[in-house]
Design a protein around this motif. Structure first.
Motif, PDB file in Angstrom:
ATOM      1  N   ALA A 142      29.236 102.094  41.193  1.00  0.00           N
ATOM      2  CA  ALA A 142      29.645 103.117  42.151  1.00  0.00           C
ATOM      3  C   ALA A 142      29.560 104.510  41.530  1.00  0.00           C
ATOM      4  O   ALA A 142      29.109 105.465  42.182  1.00  0.00           O
ATOM      5  N   ILE A 143      29.961 104.627  40.263  1.00  0.00           N
ATOM      6  CA  ILE A 143      29.875 105.921  39.575  1.00  0.00           C
ATOM      7  C   ILE A 143      28.415 106.348  39.451  1.00  0.00           C
ATOM      8  O   ILE A 143      28.066 107.519  39.671  1.00  0.00           O
ATOM      9  N   GLY A 144      27.545 105.399  39.110  1.00  0.00           N
ATOM     10  CA  GLY A 144      26.118 105.706  39.004  1.00  0.00           C
ATOM     11  C   GLY A 144      25.554 106.174  40.332  1.00  0.00           C
ATOM     12  O   GLY A 144      24.742 107.125  40.385  1.00  0.00           O
ATOM     13  N   GLN A 145      26.000 105.544  41.418  1.00  0.00           N
ATOM     14  CA  GLN A 145      25.528 105.933  42.749  1.00  0.00           C
ATOM     15  C   GLN A 145      26.002 107.340  43.111  1.00  0.00           C
ATOM     16  O   GLN A 145      25.248 108.128  43.681  1.00  0.00           O
ATOM     17  N   LEU A 146      27.253 107.661  42.757  1.00  0.00           N
ATOM     18  CA  LEU A 146      27.800 108.988  43.046  1.00  0.00           C
ATOM     19  C   LEU A 146      27.072 110.071  42.243  1.00  0.00           C
ATOM     20  O   LEU A 146      26.921 111.204  42.717  1.00  0.00           O
ATOM     21  N   GLY A 150      24.490 112.962  44.089  1.00  0.00           N
ATOM     22  CA  GLY A 150      25.046 114.304  43.958  1.00  0.00           C
ATOM     23  C   GLY A 150      26.468 114.460  44.437  1.00  0.00           C
ATOM     24  O   GLY A 150      27.042 115.560  44.358  1.00  0.00           O
ATOM     25  N   LYS A 151      27.079 113.376  44.924  1.00  0.00           N
ATOM     26  CA  LYS A 151      28.449 113.466  45.429  1.00  0.00           C
ATOM     27  C   LYS A 151      29.451 113.805  44.333  1.00  0.00           C
ATOM     28  O   LYS A 151      30.410 114.550  44.555  1.00  0.00           O
ATOM     29  N   LEU A 152      29.231 113.258  43.130  1.00  0.00           N
ATOM     30  CA  LEU A 152      30.156 113.521  42.032  1.00  0.00           C
ATOM     31  C   LEU A 152      30.128 114.996  41.641  1.00  0.00           C
ATOM     32  O   LEU A 152      31.181 115.606  41.395  1.00  0.00           O
ATOM     33  N   ASP A 153      28.953 115.581  41.621  1.00  0.00           N
ATOM     34  CA  ASP A 153      28.841 117.013  41.315  1.00  0.00           C
ATOM     35  C   ASP A 153      29.546 117.850  42.380  1.00  0.00           C
ATOM     36  O   ASP A 153      30.211 118.841  42.066  1.00  0.00           O
ATOM     37  N   GLU A 154      29.424 117.450  43.636  1.00  0.00           N
ATOM     38  CA  GLU A 154      30.085 118.180  44.714  1.00  0.00           C
ATOM     39  C   GLU A 154      31.603 118.089  44.593  1.00  0.00           C
ATOM     40  O   GLU A 154      32.312 119.072  44.835  1.00  0.00           O
ATOM     41  N   ILE A 155      32.088 116.908  44.216  1.00  0.00           N
ATOM     42  CA  ILE A 155      33.534 116.729  44.048  1.00  0.00           C
ATOM     43  C   ILE A 155      34.062 117.645  42.951  1.00  0.00           C
ATOM     44  O   ILE A 155      35.099 118.299  43.111  1.00  0.00           O
ATOM     45  N   GLN A 210      38.482 107.795  45.674  1.00  0.00           N
ATOM     46  CA  GLN A 210      38.277 107.495  47.089  1.00  0.00           C
ATOM     47  C   GLN A 210      36.811 107.227  47.380  1.00  0.00           C
ATOM     48  O   GLN A 210      36.473 106.318  48.152  1.00  0.00           O
ATOM     49  N   ALA A 211      35.923 107.985  46.745  1.00  0.00           N
ATOM     50  CA  ALA A 211      34.482 107.764  46.929  1.00  0.00           C
ATOM     51  C   ALA A 211      34.064 106.399  46.402  1.00  0.00           C
ATOM     52  O   ALA A 211      33.234 105.708  47.016  1.00  0.00           O
ATOM     53  N   ILE A 212      34.634 105.982  45.280  1.00  0.00           N
ATOM     54  CA  ILE A 212      34.347 104.655  44.722  1.00  0.00           C
ATOM     55  C   ILE A 212      34.817 103.572  45.689  1.00  0.00           C
ATOM     56  O   ILE A 212      34.110 102.588  45.938  1.00  0.00           O
ATOM     57  N   CYS A 213      36.018 103.761  46.247  1.00  0.00           N
ATOM     58  CA  CYS A 213      36.549 102.789  47.208  1.00  0.00           C
ATOM     59  C   CYS A 213      35.667 102.697  48.449  1.00  0.00           C
ATOM     60  O   CYS A 213      35.468 101.604  49.005  1.00  0.00           O
ATOM     61  N   ASP A 214      35.141 103.835  48.894  1.00  0.00           N
ATOM     62  CA  ASP A 214      34.267 103.821  50.064  1.00  0.00           C
ATOM     63  C   ASP A 214      32.999 103.015  49.798  1.00  0.00           C
ATOM     64  O   ASP A 214      32.507 102.289  50.671  1.00  0.00           O
ATOM     65  N   ILE A 215      32.465 103.145  48.596  1.00  0.00           N
ATOM     66  CA  ILE A 215      31.264 102.398  48.235  1.00  0.00           C
ATOM     67  C   ILE A 215      31.562 100.905  48.134  1.00  0.00           C
ATOM     68  O   ILE A 215      30.758 100.055  48.558  1.00  0.00           O
ATOM     69  N   LEU A 216      32.728 100.560  47.603  1.00  0.00           N
ATOM     70  CA  LEU A 216      33.094  99.154  47.383  1.00  0.00           C
ATOM     71  C   LEU A 216      33.806  98.532  48.575  1.00  0.00           C
ATOM     72  O   LEU A 216      34.237  97.379  48.499  1.00  0.00           O
ATOM     73  N   ASN A 217      33.962  99.303  49.679  1.00  0.00           N
ATOM     74  CA  ASN A 217      34.675  98.827  50.870  1.00  0.00           C
ATOM     75  C   ASN A 217      36.102  98.390  50.534  1.00  0.00           C
ATOM     76  O   ASN A 217      36.550  97.306  50.921  1.00  0.00           O
ATOM     77  N   MET A 218      36.809  99.249  49.801  1.00  0.00           N
ATOM     78  CA  MET A 218      38.170  98.950  49.389  1.00  0.00           C
ATOM     79  C   MET A 218      39.119 100.064  49.843  1.00  0.00           C
ATOM     80  O   MET A 218      38.697 101.194  50.080  1.00  0.00           O
ATOM     81  N   VAL A 260      31.832 103.650  32.417  1.00  0.00           N
ATOM     82  CA  VAL A 260      30.934 104.690  31.906  1.00  0.00           C
ATOM     83  C   VAL A 260      31.590 106.053  32.140  1.00  0.00           C
ATOM     84  O   VAL A 260      32.364 106.228  33.088  1.00  0.00           O
ATOM     85  N   PRO A 261      31.325 107.053  31.302  1.00  0.00           N
ATOM     86  CA  PRO A 261      31.904 108.387  31.514  1.00  0.00           C
ATOM     87  C   PRO A 261      31.437 108.986  32.845  1.00  0.00           C
ATOM     88  O   PRO A 261      30.320 108.709  33.300  1.00  0.00           O
ATOM     89  N   TYR A 262      32.300 109.779  33.455  1.00  0.00           N
ATOM     90  CA  TYR A 262      31.921 110.394  34.730  1.00  0.00           C
ATOM     91  C   TYR A 262      31.879 111.913  34.664  1.00  0.00           C
ATOM     92  O   TYR A 262      31.349 112.562  35.566  1.00  0.00           O
ATOM     93  N   THR A 263      32.418 112.519  33.596  1.00  0.00           N
ATOM     94  CA  THR A 263      32.326 113.973  33.444  1.00  0.00           C
ATOM     95  C   THR A 263      32.611 114.348  31.998  1.00  0.00           C
ATOM     96  O   THR A 263      33.126 113.530  31.221  1.00  0.00           O
ATOM     97  N   THR A 264      32.277 115.566  31.649  1.00  0.00           N
ATOM     98  CA  THR A 264      32.499 116.079  30.295  1.00  0.00           C
ATOM     99  C   THR A 264      33.526 117.200  30.342  1.00  0.00           C
ATOM    100  O   THR A 264      33.528 118.017  31.265  1.00  0.00           O
ATOM    101  N   SER A 265      34.398 117.222  29.344  1.00  0.00           N
ATOM    102  CA  SER A 265      35.405 118.271  29.272  1.00  0.00           C
ATOM    103  C   SER A 265      35.543 118.739  27.832  1.00  0.00           C
ATOM    104  O   SER A 265      35.003 118.127  26.908  1.00  0.00           O
TER     105      SER A 265
END
Length: 507
Positions: A142-146, A150-155, A210-218, A260-265
């Motif tokens: 789900a993270i890879g899909q986001l 480009g959804k993760l960047d928008e978030i 929430q985006a991950i849950c939407d992808i996984l139907n949870m 997997v990592p989802y962002t850098t800080s």
């Protein structure tokens, strides 16, 4: 001179002094007077020997620990907002914190600034139990899909960036929850990743979850707990995932797994810049702390939970405490059932000999580890068991205080042991210990202030939520203290009336 006329004033001196101290504190908090000067830390090389503030359990805590061998003192706080308040008061030389939350603190406190030096760069990931490899693969996908769409960047851009902030809100459009419920543990005091706004937990991590849950139907369920308890919640099964700006470290990998990592800080250093914080009127501070975003509801919600937990716990404590007291008294009087007496003594020793917070955590994370029972119910059980030990000894002392002759008189009249206890001994014992039982209820109300450690919004945590948003300690803490004080005053008055009524009945 008639000294008797001066006595009332003399007696009032301590009260007047207390009022003056409170007034002076309030005045100093609103006058805009100069605070501590500029921090002595101006770069990373000057951290050695400094007093460093960190949030407990974060990577900043881990990195700062390396400087303890170089003469530095590391002060650990459960909330970053508490560390910021300590820095503003000159109790710390600097704070090591993630860049985005640090920028939020600095934007709200003009007397603080961030050093140009980057302390370290790190990647955020989601923690997950080592036993849930299948779920980990789904979340990774789900993270890879986001990332790809480009959804993760928008978030991220929706919360970070002057030009993009607020322009890319994530809206869930999937009502299919056939995949079940995904419970995440977070610490909503880490803006912009997770924080409370208008009574709702929001932020980068929450929208991503929430985006991950939407992808996984949870369906998404959020548990707001202390940061250093998140990994325990995931390990014990109380939460499926832990999302709170968490970095992968070798120590954490020993007990927990990560996606997997989802962002850098980056970790940065916050210091005092020597300027005076912007002053604000008491009216604006009251508005910011209680009226804005209806923040007063945190206090009222917390008060309701505090009273509910206290009432439920005291009922359990009274019922269980009476059984224990009667059982122990019977064993002592008859010199029988020594095994039962030993078990009851062991129970009292363990409960009274361990901190109530440890008992609460054991019951939540160990006893009810795999249970979905409401947290408020768990808190009621935990505090009820704790209170039962003290109530048992209060009642037992009342029973043992009754003259032995009354017990013998009841038996000589043909009453059995149980009847003698029921009709003669217990009624008198209850009358004697009733004020003490009421005082135990007062103590119990204050003890429930640790309920927030398992994510319950009690009265104390309600004030903490306000502090995490306003970065101001005085008014929220005073408000919470006043509410507790009012409750105690009312209950003390009721106990006093009860004692007077009992004394009248004795005449």
């Amino acid at each position: 001179m008639d000294l008797r006329k001066k006595t009332p004033l003399i007696k009032r001196i301590p009260v007047l002094f207390m009022l003056l101290v409170i007034a002076a504190t309030m005045f100093s908090g609103c006058s805009g007077s100069k605070g501590p000067g500029k921090s002595k830390v101006t770069c990373i090389d000057e951290l050695a020997g400094a007093v460093i503030g960190v949030q407990l359990g974060t990577t900043g805590d881990i990195y700062a620990s390396d400087y303890e061998s170089e003469g530095s003192t590391v002060e650990r706080y459960t909330k970053a907002a508490d560390a910021v308040q300590a820095l503003k008061q000159g109790k710390l030389d600097c704070i090591i914190l993630d860049k985005s939350p640090a920028e939020s603190f600095v934007d709200s406190n003009s007397d603080l600034s961030i050093l140009n030096d980057i302390f370290t760069v790190e990647e955020y990931a989601i923690c997950i139990s080592k036993d849930k490899s299948a779920l980990k693969e789904k979340v990774n996908g789900a993270i890879g899909q986001l990332k790809e769409n480009g959804k993760l960047d928008e978030i991220v851009k929706n919360y970070i960036g002057d030009d993009t902030k607020g322009k890319y809100p994530y809206v869930s459009q999937n009502n299919d929850h056939s995949g079940g419920t995904l419970t995440i543990a977070t610490n909503a005091a880490f803006e912009p990743y997770e924080y409370i706004e208008n009574g709702t937990i929001t932020g980068i991590d929450i929208d991503m979850a929430q985006a991950i849950c939407d992808i996984l139907n949870m369906e998404l369920k959020i548990e707001n707990i202390e940061f250093d308890a998140i990994i325990n919640a995931v390990q014990s099964g109380k939460a499926d995932l832990g999302i709170a700006g968490m970095t992968i470290t070798e120590d954490r990998l020993k007990s927990i797994d990560f996606t997997v990592p989802y962002t850098t800080s980056t970790q940065v250093i916050i210091v005092r810049n020597g300027t005076t914080a912007d002053s604000a009127s008491i009216q604006s501070k009251l508005y910011n702390n209680f009226v804005k975003e209806s923040r007063w509801k945190n206090i009222t919600t917390g008060l309701g939970n505090t009273l509910l937990i206290s009432l439920g716990a005291v009922l359990i404590g009274i019922v269980l405490g009476f059984f224990i007291a009667i059982g122990r008294s019977a064993c002592d009087k008859t010199q029988k059932c020594r095994f039962l007496n030993g078990i009851l003594k062991l129970y009292l020793t363990v409960i009274r000999g361990t901190p109530s917070m440890i008992q609460l955590l054991i019951i939540y994370y160990v006893v009810f580890a795999s249970s979905s029972i409401n947290k408020v119910v768990i808190a009621i059980i935990a505090f009820g068991l704790n209170s039962s030990a003290y109530i048992a000894e209060i009642v037992r002392s009342g029973i043992m205080s009754i003259d032995e002759g009354q017990f013998e008189a009841g038996r000589s009249l043909g009453f059995s042991y149980a009847q003698t206890m029921r009709y003669f001994i217990i009624p008198q014992a209850v009358k004697n210990v009733l004020p003490a039982l009421c005082n135990e209820f007062i103590v119990l109300i204050k003890e429930t202030s640790i309920s927030g450690y398992i994510g319950i919004i009690d009265l104390t945590r309600g004030g903490d939520i306000i502090r995490s948003r306003t970065y101001e300690a005085f008014l929220p803490l005073i408000a919470v203290a006043l509410v507790y004080l009012i409750i105690v005053i009312i209950l003390t008055w009721l106990v006093s009336k009860l004692e007077k009524r009992l004394k009248k009945n004795e005449r």
